[in-house]
Design a protein around this motif. Structure first.
Motif, PDB file in Angstrom:
ATOM      1  N   HIS A  70       0.342  -1.143  -0.634  1.00  0.00           N
ATOM      2  CA  HIS A  70      -0.288  -0.373  -0.074  1.00  0.00           C
ATOM      3  C   HIS A  70       0.669   1.182   0.055  1.00  0.00           C
ATOM      4  O   HIS A  70       1.159   1.982   0.859  1.00  0.00           O
ATOM      5  CB  HIS A  70      -0.933  -0.110   1.374  1.00  0.00           C
ATOM      6  N   PRO A  71       1.394   1.773  -1.079  1.00  0.00           N
ATOM      7  CA  PRO A  71       1.746   2.983  -1.138  1.00  0.00           C
ATOM      8  C   PRO A  71       1.453   4.246  -0.288  1.00  0.00           C
ATOM      9  O   PRO A  71       2.377   4.781   0.181  1.00  0.00           O
ATOM     10  CB  PRO A  71       2.080   2.748  -2.984  1.00  0.00           C
ATOM     11  N   GLY A  72       0.221   4.069  -0.332  1.00  0.00           N
ATOM     12  CA  GLY A  72       0.008   5.520   0.309  1.00  0.00           C
ATOM     13  C   GLY A  72      -0.436   5.568   2.181  1.00  0.00           C
ATOM     14  O   GLY A  72      -0.662   6.403   2.272  1.00  0.00           O
ATOM     15  N   GLY A  73       0.230   3.845   2.101  1.00  0.00           N
ATOM     16  CA  GLY A  73       0.102   3.347   3.036  1.00  0.00           C
ATOM     17  C   GLY A  73       1.145   4.206   3.990  1.00  0.00           C
ATOM     18  O   GLY A  73       2.879   4.629   3.852  1.00  0.00           O
ATOM     19  N   GLY A  74       1.368   3.561   5.877  1.00  0.00           N
ATOM     20  CA  GLY A  74       2.753   3.984   6.283  1.00  0.00           C
ATOM     21  C   GLY A  74       2.794   5.241   7.086  1.00  0.00           C
ATOM     22  O   GLY A  74       3.430   5.800   7.252  1.00  0.00           O
ATOM     23  N   LEU A  75       1.260   5.750   8.033  1.00  0.00           N
ATOM     24  CA  LEU A  75       1.445   7.061   8.604  1.00  0.00           C
ATOM     25  C   LEU A  75       2.317   6.427   9.688  1.00  0.00           C
ATOM     26  O   LEU A  75       0.999   6.621  11.353  1.00  0.00           O
ATOM     27  CB  LEU A  75       0.221   7.768   8.264  1.00  0.00           C
ATOM     28  N   HIS A  76       3.254   6.118  10.064  1.00  0.00           N
ATOM     29  CA  HIS A  76       4.377   5.533  11.306  1.00  0.00           C
ATOM     30  C   HIS A  76       4.016   6.183  12.193  1.00  0.00           C
ATOM     31  O   HIS A  76       4.567   5.983  14.140  1.00  0.00           O
ATOM     32  CB  HIS A  76       5.304   5.493  10.604  1.00  0.00           C
ATOM     33  N   ASN A 127      -2.820   6.324  12.791  1.00  0.00           N
ATOM     34  CA  ASN A 127      -1.978   5.604  12.578  1.00  0.00           C
ATOM     35  C   ASN A 127      -2.524   4.030  11.712  1.00  0.00           C
ATOM     36  O   ASN A 127      -2.963   2.545  11.860  1.00  0.00           O
ATOM     37  CB  ASN A 127      -1.583   4.539  13.969  1.00  0.00           C
ATOM     38  N   ASP A 128      -2.328   3.705  10.396  1.00  0.00           N
ATOM     39  CA  ASP A 128      -2.489   2.789   9.940  1.00  0.00           C
ATOM     40  C   ASP A 128      -1.509   1.833   9.505  1.00  0.00           C
ATOM     41  O   ASP A 128      -2.027  -0.014   9.443  1.00  0.00           O
ATOM     42  CB  ASP A 128      -2.617   3.430   7.721  1.00  0.00           C
ATOM     43  N   LEU A 129      -0.546   1.437  10.377  1.00  0.00           N
ATOM     44  CA  LEU A 129      -0.265   0.561  10.642  1.00  0.00           C
ATOM     45  C   LEU A 129      -0.371  -0.604  11.916  1.00  0.00           C
ATOM     46  O   LEU A 129      -0.270  -1.645  11.631  1.00  0.00           O
ATOM     47  CB  LEU A 129       1.457   0.640  10.725  1.00  0.00           C
ATOM     48  N   THR A 137       6.015  -3.900   7.149  1.00  0.00           N
ATOM     49  CA  THR A 137       7.431  -2.734   7.222  1.00  0.00           C
ATOM     50  C   THR A 137       6.840  -1.550   6.030  1.00  0.00           C
ATOM     51  O   THR A 137       6.013  -1.613   5.453  1.00  0.00           O
ATOM     52  CB  THR A 137       8.611  -3.694   5.761  1.00  0.00           C
ATOM     53  N   GLN A 138       7.337  -0.162   6.707  1.00  0.00           N
ATOM     54  CA  GLN A 138       7.147   0.870   6.119  1.00  0.00           C
ATOM     55  C   GLN A 138       8.233   1.095   5.274  1.00  0.00           C
ATOM     56  O   GLN A 138       9.964   1.643   5.816  1.00  0.00           O
ATOM     57  CB  GLN A 138       7.267   1.756   7.988  1.00  0.00           C
ATOM     58  N   GLN A 139       8.719   1.155   4.360  1.00  0.00           N
ATOM     59  CA  GLN A 139       9.075   1.201   3.253  1.00  0.00           C
ATOM     60  C   GLN A 139       9.440   3.200   2.863  1.00  0.00           C
ATOM     61  O   GLN A 139       9.812   3.759   1.761  1.00  0.00           O
ATOM     62  CB  GLN A 139       8.782   0.296   1.764  1.00  0.00           C
ATOM     63  N   GLY A 178       5.004   5.302   2.788  1.00  0.00           N
ATOM     64  CA  GLY A 178       5.913   6.468   3.800  1.00  0.00           C
ATOM     65  C   GLY A 178       6.392   7.655   3.580  1.00  0.00           C
ATOM     66  O   GLY A 178       5.576   8.314   2.072  1.00  0.00           O
ATOM     67  N   GLY A 179       7.516   8.168   4.650  1.00  0.00           N
ATOM     68  CA  GLY A 179       7.508   9.239   3.513  1.00  0.00           C
ATOM     69  C   GLY A 179       8.473   9.449   2.591  1.00  0.00           C
ATOM     70  O   GLY A 179       8.422   8.282   1.854  1.00  0.00           O
ATOM     71  N   GLY A 180       8.772  10.073   1.941  1.00  0.00           N
ATOM     72  CA  GLY A 180       9.593  10.267   0.723  1.00  0.00           C
ATOM     73  C   GLY A 180       8.903  11.749  -0.337  1.00  0.00           C
ATOM     74  O   GLY A 180       8.109  11.483  -1.109  1.00  0.00           O
ATOM     75  N   TYR A 181       9.767  12.887  -0.264  1.00  0.00           N
ATOM     76  CA  TYR A 181       9.691  14.212  -1.083  1.00  0.00           C
ATOM     77  C   TYR A 181       9.971  14.173  -1.987  1.00  0.00           C
ATOM     78  O   TYR A 181       9.531  15.272  -2.871  1.00  0.00           O
ATOM     79  CB  TYR A 181       9.349  14.821   0.455  1.00  0.00           C
TER      80      TYR A 181
END
Ligand SMILES: [Zn+2]
Ligand SMILES: [Zn+2]
Length: 387
Positions: free
Chosen positions: A126-132, A146-148, A252-254, A298-301
């Motif tokens: 889920h590319p849009g997930g990962g709100l850690h 927190n989806d995770l 995993t949060q990538q 997750g992050g990535g800007y």
């Protein structure tokens, strides 16, 4: 149990675009355009995409408090209201419909987890997930719900031992905090040291609560860390913790904000290293967890140069396909104009960053990181092996 479908599940749909803090905010849904398009160009089957559906308040309540959910609902209806309860921060400003958009992020990750638990798939992304960063009663660091944690809690409540591996450049503080006292959820976060970076936590000495000593592992890496010691840290820690903890599922949060080109942090990681780490996670899922592996973004800007290739490399690892040496020309041509319009770097030609893109780390950085890894491992293994 059914025979799992051989392709990894990709969670993506229109709801992903609703999670939007507005123009100028770095966590932009523009990421999904070039990001999902590259997956499609590389062979992901759009008919097999699962669009996220909003999770109910009852589901969100497995992690978040009722007063917090009420505050988020109120701020989502009237974003101009003053946040008197201070449940959000200035990086996570309320917007109209925020509650529903955030609930869809949770629903996407939870839906993926449910399909894995049902045996329909072994891998999902889920590319849009990962709100850690989201906490039970606090939205922070671009993360509302927190989806995770909601997905991990579901797996755990069904009797799974969950290994959570987080390679986002920021400490996975929300997930760690939520499972701080839970010995059935092992969290491991690799991040740039909190000395200079949000959220300023995640020290080696933070190892889980009294009821779950060793259930949190933190690897804070020096600013300026490059591929060499980043890969070394992940390859030393993840397999050893997996062997000692014996997970039955991997989450995993990538986040790809560890990349050298990312504007918000100071690590020097390349897509080459990211690919290697994604393939290690695949291997661990098969070796320990019957293949069960849920990955999120997750992050990535850096929207055009980094995020699409990082997502593609996770998908390729889950699809058990070799990565092509070059990005598809059609993909580059399709996104070049949009990148230019946003004054962003253009879609790259090569899948793997050339050696030399990332600055070489100093011997001091290598040595400090090695010492960090051995201190973290020493304690965790003593506790896990002593069970
Ligand atoms: Zn696999
Ligand atoms: Zn991050």
């Amino acid at each position: 149990m059914p025979t799992p479908h051989p392709e990894p599940l990709v969670v993506y749909g229109p709801a992903n675009h609703e999670y939007d803090f507005g123009p100028g905010h770095p966590f932009t849904p523009r990421r999904f355009g070039p990001g999902i398009d590259l997956l499609l160009e590389l062979g992901a089957n759009p008919d097999a995409f699962a669009p996220p559906q909003p999770a109910s308040d009852e589901v969100l309540g497995s992690v978040h408090t009722a007063p917090f959910l009420a505050s988020i609902h109120r701020l989502s209806e009237y974003p101009e209201l003053v946040d008197h309860e201070a449940v959000t921060d200035s990086d996570t400003p309320p917007f109209y419909g925020m509650d529903r958009a955030a609930a869809s992020v949770v629903g996407g990750t939870l839906g993926a987890m449910e399909r894995i638990l049902a045996g329909e798939r072994i891998h999902a992304f889920h590319p849009g997930g990962g709100l850690h960063h989201a906490f039970p009663a606090r939205a922070t660091g671009f993360c509302v719900y927190n989806d995770l944690a909601v997905a991990i809690r579901r797996a755990r409540d069904e009797g799974h031992r969950v290994l959570y591996l987080d390679v986002d450049v920021h400490h996975g503080d929300g997930v760690e905090g939520i499972f701080w006292d839970d010995p059935l959820v092992q969290t491991v976060s690799f991040h740039e040291t909190g000395l200079h970076l949000f959220p300023g936590t995640g020290w080696v000495e933070d190892r889980g609560g009294l009821e779950a000593d060793g259930s949190a592992v933190n690897i804070p890496l020096e600013s300026g860390t490059s591929d060499g010691s980043w890969v070394e840290a992940v390859e030393l820690v993840a397999p050893v913790v997996a062997a000692a903890f014996r997970p039955t599922i991997l989450v995993t949060q990538q986040g790809c904000d560890s990349h050298a080109l990312d504007p918000l942090a100071n690590l020097q990681i390349s897509t080459r290293a990211m690919s290697r780490v994604a393939r290690l996670f695949d291997e661990l899922a098969h070796r320990y967890a019957g293949g069960r592996w849920l990955a999120t973004g997750g992050g990535g800007y850096d929207v055009y140069r980094v995020v699409p290739r990082a997502w593609a490399l996770v998908w390729l690892a889950q699809a058990h396909r070799d990565a092509p040496t070059h990005t598809p020309r059609r993909w580059r041509e399709r996104w070049a104009a949009e990148a230019a319009a946003f004054h962003a770097g253009p879609p790259p030609i090569e899948m793997f960053d050339p050696v030399g893109l990332t600055a070489t780390e100093s011997q001091r950085i290598v040595e400090v990181n090695r010492a960090t890894v051995s201190r973290a491992l020493e304690h965790t293994l003593r506790v896990l092996d002593g069970e």
